[in-house]
Design a protein around this motif. Structure first.
Motif, PDB file in Angstrom:
ATOM      1  N   VAL A  62       0.842  -1.205   0.000  1.00  0.00           N
ATOM      2  CA  VAL A  62       0.000   0.000   0.000  1.00  0.00           C
ATOM      3  C   VAL A  62       0.874   1.251   0.000  1.00  0.00           C
ATOM      4  O   VAL A  62       0.608   2.215  -0.739  1.00  0.00           O
ATOM      5  N   LEU A  63       1.919   1.250   0.826  1.00  0.00           N
ATOM      6  CA  LEU A  63       2.823   2.401   0.876  1.00  0.00           C
ATOM      7  C   LEU A  63       3.529   2.603  -0.463  1.00  0.00           C
ATOM      8  O   LEU A  63       3.624   3.734  -0.958  1.00  0.00           O
ATOM      9  N   ALA A  64       4.027   1.518  -1.030  1.00  0.00           N
ATOM     10  CA  ALA A  64       4.724   1.616  -2.319  1.00  0.00           C
ATOM     11  C   ALA A  64       3.778   2.094  -3.413  1.00  0.00           C
ATOM     12  O   ALA A  64       4.138   2.945  -4.240  1.00  0.00           O
ATOM     13  N   LEU A  65       2.563   1.562  -3.424  1.00  0.00           N
ATOM     14  CA  LEU A  65       1.599   1.946  -4.446  1.00  0.00           C
ATOM     15  C   LEU A  65       1.201   3.410  -4.311  1.00  0.00           C
ATOM     16  O   LEU A  65       1.012   4.105  -5.326  1.00  0.00           O
ATOM     17  N   SER A  66       1.081   3.885  -3.087  1.00  0.00           N
ATOM     18  CA  SER A  66       0.702   5.289  -2.891  1.00  0.00           C
ATOM     19  C   SER A  66       1.772   6.222  -3.450  1.00  0.00           C
ATOM     20  O   SER A  66       1.455   7.226  -4.100  1.00  0.00           O
ATOM     21  N   GLU A  67       3.041   5.898  -3.231  1.00  0.00           N
ATOM     22  CA  GLU A  67       4.116   6.743  -3.756  1.00  0.00           C
ATOM     23  C   GLU A  67       4.204   6.629  -5.275  1.00  0.00           C
ATOM     24  O   GLU A  67       4.406   7.636  -5.968  1.00  0.00           O
ATOM     25  N   LEU A  68       4.030   5.428  -5.802  1.00  0.00           N
ATOM     26  CA  LEU A  68       4.061   5.239  -7.242  1.00  0.00           C
ATOM     27  C   LEU A  68       2.938   6.016  -7.919  1.00  0.00           C
ATOM     28  O   LEU A  68       3.158   6.691  -8.945  1.00  0.00           O
ATOM     29  N   CYS A  69       1.742   5.926  -7.355  1.00  0.00           N
ATOM     30  CA  CYS A  69       0.606   6.651  -7.934  1.00  0.00           C
ATOM     31  C   CYS A  69       0.818   8.162  -7.873  1.00  0.00           C
ATOM     32  O   CYS A  69       0.433   8.882  -8.800  1.00  0.00           O
ATOM     33  N   PHE A  70       1.440   8.631  -6.810  1.00  0.00           N
ATOM     34  CA  PHE A  70       1.722  10.063  -6.684  1.00  0.00           C
ATOM     35  C   PHE A  70       2.670  10.527  -7.785  1.00  0.00           C
ATOM     36  O   PHE A  70       2.447  11.564  -8.429  1.00  0.00           O
ATOM     37  N   GLN A  71       3.728   9.757  -8.025  1.00  0.00           N
ATOM     38  CA  GLN A  71       4.685  10.109  -9.072  1.00  0.00           C
ATOM     39  C   GLN A  71       4.038  10.034 -10.452  1.00  0.00           C
ATOM     40  O   GLN A  71       4.245  10.907 -11.299  1.00  0.00           O
ATOM     41  N   LEU A  72       3.232   8.990 -10.679  1.00  0.00           N
ATOM     42  CA  LEU A  72       2.558   8.843 -11.977  1.00  0.00           C
ATOM     43  C   LEU A  72       1.541   9.956 -12.200  1.00  0.00           C
ATOM     44  O   LEU A  72       1.344  10.408 -13.337  1.00  0.00           O
ATOM     45  N   TRP A  73       0.895  10.394 -11.128  1.00  0.00           N
ATOM     46  CA  TRP A  73      -0.068  11.500 -11.248  1.00  0.00           C
ATOM     47  C   TRP A  73       0.633  12.765 -11.723  1.00  0.00           C
ATOM     48  O   TRP A  73       0.131  13.485 -12.596  1.00  0.00           O
ATOM     49  N   HIS A  74       1.813  13.050 -11.170  1.00  0.00           N
ATOM     50  CA  HIS A  74       2.576  14.219 -11.620  1.00  0.00           C
ATOM     51  C   HIS A  74       2.988  14.079 -13.085  1.00  0.00           C
ATOM     52  O   HIS A  74       2.930  15.048 -13.852  1.00  0.00           O
ATOM     53  N   VAL A  75       3.411  12.875 -13.463  1.00  0.00           N
ATOM     54  CA  VAL A  75       3.799  12.649 -14.856  1.00  0.00           C
ATOM     55  C   VAL A  75       2.586  12.799 -15.776  1.00  0.00           C
ATOM     56  O   VAL A  75       2.657  13.450 -16.828  1.00  0.00           O
ATOM     57  N   TRP A  76       1.453  12.212 -15.372  1.00  0.00           N
ATOM     58  CA  TRP A  76       0.239  12.234 -16.196  1.00  0.00           C
ATOM     59  C   TRP A  76      -0.289  13.651 -16.381  1.00  0.00           C
ATOM     60  O   TRP A  76      -0.826  13.996 -17.439  1.00  0.00           O
ATOM     61  N   THR A  77      -0.126  14.483 -15.358  1.00  0.00           N
ATOM     62  CA  THR A  77      -0.621  15.860 -15.442  1.00  0.00           C
ATOM     63  C   THR A  77       0.460  16.831 -15.927  1.00  0.00           C
ATOM     64  O   THR A  77       0.255  18.054 -15.898  1.00  0.00           O
ATOM     65  N   ASN A  78       1.611  16.290 -16.332  1.00  0.00           N
ATOM     66  CA  ASN A  78       2.727  17.118 -16.829  1.00  0.00           C
ATOM     67  C   ASN A  78       3.195  18.147 -15.802  1.00  0.00           C
ATOM     68  O   ASN A  78       3.536  19.284 -16.141  1.00  0.00           O
ATOM     69  N   THR A  79       3.217  17.745 -14.543  1.00  0.00           N
ATOM     70  CA  THR A  79       3.627  18.666 -13.475  1.00  0.00           C
ATOM     71  C   THR A  79       4.809  18.141 -12.677  1.00  0.00           C
ATOM     72  O   THR A  79       5.168  18.742 -11.663  1.00  0.00           O
ATOM     73  N   TRP A  80       5.420  17.043 -13.143  1.00  0.00           N
ATOM     74  CA  TRP A  80       6.552  16.502 -12.380  1.00  0.00           C
ATOM     75  C   TRP A  80       7.721  17.477 -12.482  1.00  0.00           C
ATOM     76  O   TRP A  80       8.079  17.943 -13.546  1.00  0.00           O
ATOM     77  N   SER A  81       8.310  17.771 -11.322  1.00  0.00           N
ATOM     78  CA  SER A  81       9.482  18.646 -11.296  1.00  0.00           C
ATOM     79  C   SER A  81      10.329  18.300 -10.091  1.00  0.00           C
ATOM     80  O   SER A  81       9.836  17.749  -9.091  1.00  0.00           O
ATOM     81  N   ILE A  82      11.610  18.633 -10.168  1.00  0.00           N
ATOM     82  CA  ILE A  82      12.528  18.372  -9.062  1.00  0.00           C
ATOM     83  C   ILE A  82      12.094  19.142  -7.820  1.00  0.00           C
ATOM     84  O   ILE A  82      12.254  18.686  -6.692  1.00  0.00           O
ATOM     85  N   GLY A  83      11.516  20.315  -8.030  1.00  0.00           N
ATOM     86  CA  GLY A  83      11.132  21.152  -6.903  1.00  0.00           C
ATOM     87  C   GLY A  83       9.844  20.740  -6.222  1.00  0.00           C
ATOM     88  O   GLY A  83       9.500  21.309  -5.184  1.00  0.00           O
TER      89      GLY A  83
END
Length: 246
Positions: free
Chosen positions: A59-80
């Motif tokens: 569950v913990l791993a999936l929550s972090e993975l989904c968070f990262q994928l959400w940023h990628v999917w919405t084109n908002t992933w950034s180092i900051g």
């Protein structure tokens, strides 16, 4: 991304502190902790223990993975914004590995920094998205998972912190501080909230102006960690009145 429940741009009424959805989420966290405590003896069976730790780590791993994928999917992933450098992001990853490996050394850190950090986040979330937005669900699943992971290792596996664990946890916090400060400077981020205060109300609001509230946070963390350790100290002293523990 057209769905108002997945979009990065807030299209709903913003999250409200202690709103019905917030209170229900807190209640569910408490209920899950209660169920874990009630089932602790059953979960000590080797097969049940392995399954439960694997599921919670998943569950913990999936929550972090989904968070990262959400940023990628919405084109908002950034180092900051998306690096796992917030306190609870670090504690989530450490809790996941703690569950998978049974590491007591990781427990010593996550028990204090994880429980105190995640509990503070649950009570006063730095969150703008309301239920049922993805970020609302992710936030409460991730933070509740950190608390439950620490309680699991305490109630089911029988791990107990020492005062040395308090000092180790404080050392890790300061190591993270030394990492976050230059990253924030280079990227304009606010990891660990050491560059500016959170926008939503939080404990930091009462700890003075920047940068002095960082020192206040250090003192508050030490006090909270010590208070969290105190019941174990008192119980150990009651069990061994003539013995001084670490």
């Amino acid at each position: 991304m057209n769905s108002p429940y997945l979009s990065y741009t807030l299209a709903l009424e913003p999250f409200q502190l202690f709103s019905p959805s917030h209170l229900i989420s807190l209640l569910l966290t408490v209920l899950l902790a209660f169920v874990l405590f009630i089932c602790r003896r059953m979960l000590r069976k080797p097969s049940a223990d392995v399954l439960a730790r694997s599921l919670l780590a998943g569950v913990l791993a999936l929550s972090e993975l989904c968070f990262q994928l959400w940023h990628v999917w919405t084109n908002t992933w950034s180092i900051g914004e998306a690096l796992p450098l917030q306190l609870c992001s670090v504690m989530l990853l450490l809790s996941m590995f703690m569950l998978l490996t049974g590491s007591y050394r990781l427990y010593e850190v996550t028990f204090f920094a994880g429980i105190c950090g995640a509990t503070q986040a649950l009570l006063t979330p730095e969150l703008f998205y309301p239920f049922p937005h993805f970020r609302f669900i992710h936030f409460f699943v991730a933070h509740a998972g950190i608390v439950l992971a620490c309680l699991y290792m305490t109630w089911v596996r029988g791990y107990r912190p020492t005062f040395a664990s308090v000092l180790k946890s404080m050392a890790v916090l300061n190591l993270l501080l030394l990492i976050a400060l230059p990253v924030n400077h280079w990227t304009g981020a606010n990891y660990l909230f050491v560059s500016r205060k959170p926008e939503n109300p939080s404990l930091i609001d009462f700890l003075g102006p920047h940068p002095w509230y960082i020192l206040s946070l250090e003192a508050v963390a030490l006090v909270l960690f010590t208070l969290l350790y105190l019941p174990f100290r008192l119980r150990r002293r009651a069990a061994h009145p003539k013995r001084l523990d670490a």
